[in-house]
Structures are given as C-alpha cells and as structure tokens.
Enzyme design. Structure first.
Site, short mmCIF file in Angstrom:
data_model
loop_
_atom_site.label_atom_id
_atom_site.label_comp_id
_atom_site.label_asym_id
_atom_site.label_seq_id
_atom_site.Cartn_x
_atom_site.Cartn_y
_atom_site.Cartn_z
N ARG A 142 0.85 -1.20 0.00
CA ARG A 142 0.00 0.00 0.00
C ARG A 142 0.88 1.25 0.00
O ARG A 142 0.58 2.22 -0.70
CB ARG A 142 -0.94 0.00 1.21
N CYS B 260 -1.47 6.19 8.92
CA CYS B 260 -1.82 4.92 8.29
C CYS B 260 -2.94 5.20 7.30
O CYS B 260 -2.91 6.21 6.61
CB CYS B 260 -2.24 3.89 9.35
#
Length: 306
Positions: free
Chosen positions: A201, A261
C-alpha cells in the site's frame, strides 16, 4: 493501582489486579473491550451504530466487568473529509468514558482480539484515552489481548452491564500531539513521518480502501505487523527500538516524528511502540496524523509511489 510496566500489562498481572471481583469495582481497574474488525466504512451511518462490528465478540465472552466501547462510533467522529476515523467530539467521548465508570483517578486497561484486530483497536483506544487527558500509566494495553487473558486462566463472562457506578472524568482533548495534513508534510520533509501501512500500500501497488494509492512524499514505511511477535504479544523494547531506529527515531534525538496509516487506527501502534521501546517518553510522544491517508487524498494533495 498500575504497576511499573509502562503502557502494557500482562494477563497474569491483570488477573492479580482483578482478584476477588469484576473490573471497575472496589478500586480495581476499569477494563474496556474494544474488539473491532477492519471493514470498509458504510456509505452512511448514524452517530451511534446500532450493531458495532465487535459487539458479538463481547457478547460471546469478555473479561468480567469489562465495558464494550466501539472504535468506529465512540473512539472516532463520523467519517468524512477529515478521514475515516477522525477525532471524537470531546463531549461525546466524555459521555462514553463516564458510562464506563472512569473517574480522574481510574486505572484503565484496554484490550482487543490480537490475531483478528492485530492490536490496532487497543492501541487506538490507548491513544484516544491519553489524548482525552488520562495520565501516562493510568491507561494500559493488555499484552496479547483477550486471547492472552483466557490463556492465562482468566474467566470469560457473558454478563453485560459493565461499570457499577457512573464516572465523572472530564475530557478536554489535546493531551497528545496531533498532526494536520500540513504539519505531516512538514514532518516528512524535516523530520521523520512513518507510514504504518503494509508495504504494497505504501508503494502504491494496491489500495483496497482509499481512492488513490501511494504515500505522503518523504514518508518512510514501517508496517505495524512488525511490532508484534508471532504470539500476538508486543516485541521486547530493544527490538522495537531497533525497528524504529532504522528510520531514524532514537532516544533523545530531538527530531520531529509522526505516524500515519489509512485512517488513524493502526498508526497508533507506532506511537505506542515508541513509548514501549523508550525511544519516546510519555511527555514527548510520536505525533499521530489522525486523518491519515484518507484525509490526505481527500484534499487532492501530492502523492508519491515506489
């Protein structure tokens, strides 16, 4: 009363602290069950979800006297441009914590289901309670989660009800440092900004939740999976210090440091890891970009891949 183990408590020590009665009674720690499953956010939801994702786990069995608190609706505000899990409204959070029976002198222990939630929910709860103003040492995370509790011989209760008396803790918010998109960008340029997501990611190879893949320019990657051992417990302080040291976060370095995050939940694990490791003392924690990637891409800001 809390012992000297810092932000973690072992199941054996919690058993000793709760001996003779349920949590939250007769000076025993208040225990919050924050078990939660990472699922895509609903397109529309009310302020309080009628069926929190983790509540069936609580109903099936929990630490005696524990109170269930929902990560999505009670430890975060409604999702939107500020992110999928923005800061909760202080008044709403105060209502939640008082419902749990928390008073200014309370010792609070939070736990999730490590292995399913991977420690994210407990870290977020620890961070939110510290942000609310609970003093360092007054809020701790059960190392290994509910699995460690049962493995140590802890009873699993199906009796709901939680706190026996209403708490009177006051919540103002702001007791932990928070980054905005602008200050996160500054930290990435002049300090250390850690991306806590999985490496693929971070690199922009895949993005299962947000509309844009990649990372904040200048951020470095420390996937939070690396802070837990195979049994779901936190790695020793020396190992955590080594992990964070690889990206330039060391004890007494004076550097600006932040973490983010996808939506501000799992990155709380890095804030907690830095305190466990001793590379950031409670009075100078790593800052959390609460809006995280979900807020960053909502503003059509620059993106880096690779």
């Amino acid at each position: 009363m809390p012992n000297s183990q810092g932000p973690l408590v072992t199941a054996a020590d919690l058993l000793a602290e709760l001996a003779g009665g349920p949590a939250g009674t007769d000076g025993r720690p208040v225990v919050l069950d924050v078990r939660w499953r990472l699922t895509p956010p609903p397109k529309k939801r009310t302020r309080r979800r009628p069926d929190p994702v983790g509540e069936p786990d609580f109903d099936a069995g929990h630490v005696p006297g524990a109170v269930f608190v929902d990560v999505d609706s009670e430890l975060a505000g409604p999702p939107g441009p500020a992110g999928r899990h923005p800061l909760p409204d202080p008044d709403d959070l105060q209502t939640t914590l008082r419902r749990a029976g928390i008073v200014p002198s309370s010792s609070v222990v939070v736990y999730d289901a490590v292995g399913a939630g991977d420690g994210m929910a407990a870290a977020r709860a620890w961070w939110v309670l510290r942000w609310a103003g609970l003093a360092p040492g007054r809020v701790r995370v059960l190392d290994g989660g509910f699995g460690a509790w049962t493995a140590a011989g802890g009873e699993s209760s199906t009796v709901s009800g939680g706190a026996r008396t209403q708490g009177d803790v006051d919540v103002a918010g702001g007791a932990m440092p928070v980054l905005t998109a602008e200050s996160a960008a500054t930290a990435a340029r002049g300090g250390t900004l850690i991306d806590a997501r999985a490496a693929e990611r971070y690199r922009g190879e895949t993005e299962p939740i947000d509309p844009v893949a990649g990372h904040i320019p200048g951020a470095v990657n420390v996937p939070v999976a690396g802070v837990l051992a195979e049994d779901g417990r936190w790695k020793p302080p020396a190992e955590l210090a080594e992990l964070l040291g690889r990206v330039g976060i060391g004890a007494g370095d004076g550097k600006e440091a932040g973490a983010y995050c996808g939506s501000g939940v799992s990155a709380a694990m890095l804030v907690l890891a830095a305190e466990i490791a001793g590379v950031r003392p409670p009075e100078d924690p790593v800052a959390l970009y609460v809006g995280s990637w979900s807020n960053w891409v909502a503003g059509k800001r620059p993106v880096e891949t690779g």
